[in-house]
Design a protein around this motif. Structure first.
Motif, PDB file in Angstrom:
ATOM      1  N   LYS A  38       0.800  -1.227   0.000  1.00 21.43           N
ATOM      2  CA  LYS A  38       0.000   0.000   0.000  1.00 21.43           C
ATOM      3  C   LYS A  38       0.831   1.275   0.000  1.00 21.43           C
ATOM      4  CE  LYS A  38      -4.031  -2.054   2.085  1.00 21.43           C
ATOM      5  NZ  LYS A  38      -5.046  -2.006   3.098  1.00 21.43           N
ATOM      6  N   VAL A  39       1.764   1.410   0.944  1.00 19.70           N
ATOM      7  CA  VAL A  39       2.519   2.660   1.047  1.00 19.70           C
ATOM      8  C   VAL A  39       3.884   2.416   1.681  1.00 19.70           C
ATOM      9  CG1 VAL A  39       1.517   3.319   3.280  1.00 19.70           C
ATOM     10  CG2 VAL A  39       2.431   5.080   1.793  1.00 19.70           C
ATOM     11  N   LEU A  40       4.872   3.114   1.148  1.00 18.86           N
ATOM     12  CA  LEU A  40       6.192   3.149   1.755  1.00 18.86           C
ATOM     13  C   LEU A  40       6.624   4.604   1.790  1.00 18.86           C
ATOM     14  CD1 LEU A  40       8.837   0.826   2.167  1.00 18.86           C
ATOM     15  CD2 LEU A  40       9.640   2.885   1.032  1.00 18.86           C
ATOM     16  N   GLY A  41       6.988   5.077   2.979  1.00 23.55           N
ATOM     17  CA  GLY A  41       7.408   6.459   3.145  1.00 23.55           C
ATOM     18  C   GLY A  41       8.817   6.542   3.692  1.00 23.55           C
ATOM     19  N   MET A  42       9.557   7.556   3.231  1.00 22.73           N
ATOM     20  CA  MET A  42      10.923   7.768   3.693  1.00 22.73           C
ATOM     21  C   MET A  42      11.198   9.256   3.876  1.00 22.73           C
ATOM     22  SD  MET A  42      13.127   5.080   1.376  1.00 22.73           S
ATOM     23  CE  MET A  42      12.375   5.491  -0.199  1.00 22.73           C
ATOM     24  N   LYS A  43      12.129   9.534   4.780  1.00 20.90           N
ATOM     25  CA  LYS A  43      12.627  10.890   4.992  1.00 20.90           C
ATOM     26  C   LYS A  43      14.080  10.911   4.528  1.00 20.90           C
ATOM     27  CE  LYS A  43      13.382  14.352   8.633  1.00 20.90           C
ATOM     28  NZ  LYS A  43      13.298  15.448   7.730  1.00 20.90           N
ATOM     29  N   HIS A  44      14.408  11.883   3.668  1.00 23.63           N
ATOM     30  CA  HIS A  44      15.783  12.025   3.185  1.00 23.63           C
ATOM     31  C   HIS A  44      16.660  12.573   4.304  1.00 23.63           C
ATOM     32  CE1 HIS A  44      14.474  11.226  -0.877  1.00 23.63           C
ATOM     33  NE2 HIS A  44      13.652  12.249  -0.866  1.00 23.63           N
ATOM     34  N   LEU A  45      17.792  11.899   4.570  1.00 17.26           N
ATOM     35  CA  LEU A  45      18.675  12.309   5.667  1.00 17.26           C
ATOM     36  C   LEU A  45      19.998  12.911   5.217  1.00 17.26           C
ATOM     37  CD1 LEU A  45      18.195   9.318   8.129  1.00 17.26           C
ATOM     38  CD2 LEU A  45      17.024  11.536   8.137  1.00 17.26           C
ATOM     39  N   GLY A  46      20.580  12.370   4.129  1.00 16.64           N
ATOM     40  CA  GLY A  46      21.873  12.911   3.730  1.00 16.64           C
ATOM     41  C   GLY A  46      22.511  12.160   2.591  1.00 16.64           C
ATOM     42  N   TRP A  47      23.733  12.596   2.273  1.00  8.52           N
ATOM     43  CA  TRP A  47      24.535  11.997   1.207  1.00  8.52           C
ATOM     44  C   TRP A  47      25.390  10.868   1.764  1.00  8.52           C
ATOM     45  CZ3 TRP A  47      22.718  13.378  -3.154  1.00  8.52           C
ATOM     46  CH2 TRP A  47      22.332  14.690  -3.423  1.00  8.52           C
ATOM     47  N   ILE A  48      25.821  10.016   0.866  1.00  4.61           N
ATOM     48  CA  ILE A  48      26.854   9.027   1.166  1.00  4.61           C
ATOM     49  C   ILE A  48      27.993   9.323   0.199  1.00  4.61           C
ATOM     50  CG2 ILE A  48      27.482   6.591   1.243  1.00  4.61           C
ATOM     51  CD1 ILE A  48      24.453   5.994   1.589  1.00  4.61           C
ATOM     52  N   LEU A  49      29.161   9.609   0.747  1.00  4.99           N
ATOM     53  CA  LEU A  49      30.335   9.945  -0.054  1.00  4.99           C
ATOM     54  C   LEU A  49      31.436   8.944   0.249  1.00  4.99           C
ATOM     55  CD1 LEU A  49      30.168  13.764   0.672  1.00  4.99           C
ATOM     56  CD2 LEU A  49      29.313  12.582  -1.360  1.00  4.99           C
ATOM     57  N   LYS A  50      31.786   8.135  -0.755  1.00  2.00           N
ATOM     58  CA  LYS A  50      32.783   7.070  -0.602  1.00  2.00           C
ATOM     59  C   LYS A  50      32.475   6.185   0.605  1.00  2.00           C
ATOM     60  CE  LYS A  50      36.324   9.640  -3.001  1.00  2.00           C
ATOM     61  NZ  LYS A  50      37.595  10.299  -2.948  1.00  2.00           N
ATOM     62  N   GLY A  51      31.189   5.867   0.754  1.00  2.00           N
ATOM     63  CA  GLY A  51      30.754   4.971   1.809  1.00  2.00           C
ATOM     64  C   GLY A  51      30.488   5.627   3.151  1.00  2.00           C
ATOM     65  N   GLU A  52      30.842   6.894   3.303  1.00  2.00           N
ATOM     66  CA  GLU A  52      30.658   7.594   4.577  1.00  2.00           C
ATOM     67  C   GLU A  52      29.373   8.417   4.563  1.00  2.00           C
ATOM     68  OE1 GLU A  52      32.711   7.318   7.309  1.00  2.00           O
ATOM     69  OE2 GLU A  52      33.729   5.781   6.108  1.00  2.00           O
ATOM     70  N   LEU A  53      28.581   8.325   5.644  1.00  2.00           N
ATOM     71  CA  LEU A  53      27.352   9.100   5.750  1.00  2.00           C
ATOM     72  C   LEU A  53      27.675  10.563   6.011  1.00  2.00           C
ATOM     73  CD1 LEU A  53      25.131   6.751   7.953  1.00  2.00           C
ATOM     74  CD2 LEU A  53      25.442   6.753   5.479  1.00  2.00           C
ATOM     75  N   SER A  54      27.006  11.442   5.274  1.00  2.00           N
ATOM     76  CA  SER A  54      27.177  12.882   5.435  1.00  2.00           C
ATOM     77  C   SER A  54      25.794  13.494   5.677  1.00  2.00           C
ATOM     78  CB  SER A  54      27.816  13.475   4.167  1.00  2.00           C
ATOM     79  OG  SER A  54      27.891  14.877   4.258  1.00  2.00           O
ATOM     80  N   PRO A  55      25.393  13.617   6.962  1.00  2.00           N
ATOM     81  CA  PRO A  55      24.063  14.143   7.272  1.00  2.00           C
ATOM     82  C   PRO A  55      23.862  15.550   6.709  1.00  2.00           C
ATOM     83  CG  PRO A  55      25.133  13.266   9.243  1.00  2.00           C
ATOM     84  CD  PRO A  55      26.163  13.309   8.160  1.00  2.00           C
ATOM     85  N   GLN A  56      22.628  15.812   6.257  1.00  2.00           N
ATOM     86  CA  GLN A  56      22.284  17.113   5.695  1.00  2.00           C
ATOM     87  C   GLN A  56      21.053  17.655   6.421  1.00  2.00           C
ATOM     88  OE1 GLN A  56      24.218  18.474   2.980  1.00  2.00           O
ATOM     89  NE2 GLN A  56      25.457  16.732   3.655  1.00  2.00           N
ATOM     90  N   ASN A  57      20.922  18.944   6.437  1.00  2.00           N
ATOM     91  CA  ASN A  57      19.720  19.554   7.007  1.00  2.00           C
ATOM     92  C   ASN A  57      18.723  19.769   5.869  1.00  2.00           C
ATOM     93  OD1 ASN A  57      17.801  20.868   8.480  1.00  2.00           O
ATOM     94  ND2 ASN A  57      18.921  22.784   8.640  1.00  2.00           N
ATOM     95  N   TRP A  58      18.042  18.702   5.501  1.00  2.00           N
ATOM     96  CA  TRP A  58      17.096  18.759   4.393  1.00  2.00           C
ATOM     97  C   TRP A  58      15.670  18.975   4.872  1.00  2.00           C
ATOM     98  CZ3 TRP A  58      19.595  14.104   1.433  1.00  2.00           C
ATOM     99  CH2 TRP A  58      20.683  14.578   0.699  1.00  2.00           C
ATOM    100  N   GLU A  59      15.539  19.534   6.060  1.00  2.54           N
ATOM    101  CA  GLU A  59      14.243  19.904   6.625  1.00  2.54           C
ATOM    102  C   GLU A  59      13.274  18.722   6.555  1.00  2.54           C
ATOM    103  OE1 GLU A  59      13.093  23.573   4.688  1.00  2.54           O
ATOM    104  OE2 GLU A  59      15.163  24.246   4.737  1.00  2.54           O
TER     105      GLU A  59
END
Length: 140
Positions: free
Chosen positions: A71-92
């Motif tokens: 029925k539904v799948l929801g996600m919130k965007h959190l950030g980039w992945i650069l060369k395997g490393e998580l880079s959190p972003q303030n994407w409101e």
């Protein structure tokens, strides 16, 4: 922020469309409209992190906020992945939802995106292509 909506009628059951959207083999095929070789890591469970990566281990990551099977799948965007490393972003409140509605002819697939202005062109150019790929794969 800009709210975007995409939809396509698919001549397949919601179960088949869901499988096309969220299994690795199908995802790799339809997501190629965004970036060739894209794949995901994660399990789609509510509260889990999904990573969407290219062959160079770059991409983005999201938090799964809703998962009602078929029925539904929801996600919130959190950030980039650069060369395997998580880079959190303030994407409101940048979010993405896939909504599957049974219809007379199969399934109406809807996508809603609450997008930062800088990503509107990307979504408007890529998501119609994605939905066409999803339709073709689900109807095979």
């Amino acid at each position: 922020m800009k709210f975007l909506e995409f939809e396509i009628q698919i001549n397949a059951t919601p179960e088949k469309v869901w499988e096309t959207l969220f299994t690795q083999d199908s995802y790799k095929k339809w997501a190629s409209a965004m970036n060739e070789g894209t794949y995901f890591e994660g399990n789609w469970e509510v509260g889990s992190i999904m990573k969407f990566l290219d062959p160079q281990n770059n991409g983005m990551y999201n938090l799964v906020t809703e998962n009602i099977r078929f029925k539904v799948l929801g996600m919130k965007h959190l950030g980039w992945i650069l060369k395997g490393e998580l880079s959190p972003q303030n994407w409101e409140d940048s979010t993405l939802n896939y909504i599957l509605e049974p219809s007379e002819n199969g399934t109406l697939l809807k996508g809603t995106v609450n997008s930062l202005d800088e990503f509107v062109e990307f979504f408007n150019s890529k998501y119609p292509q994605n939905f066409e790929h999803i339709k073709r794969l689900a109807e095979e």
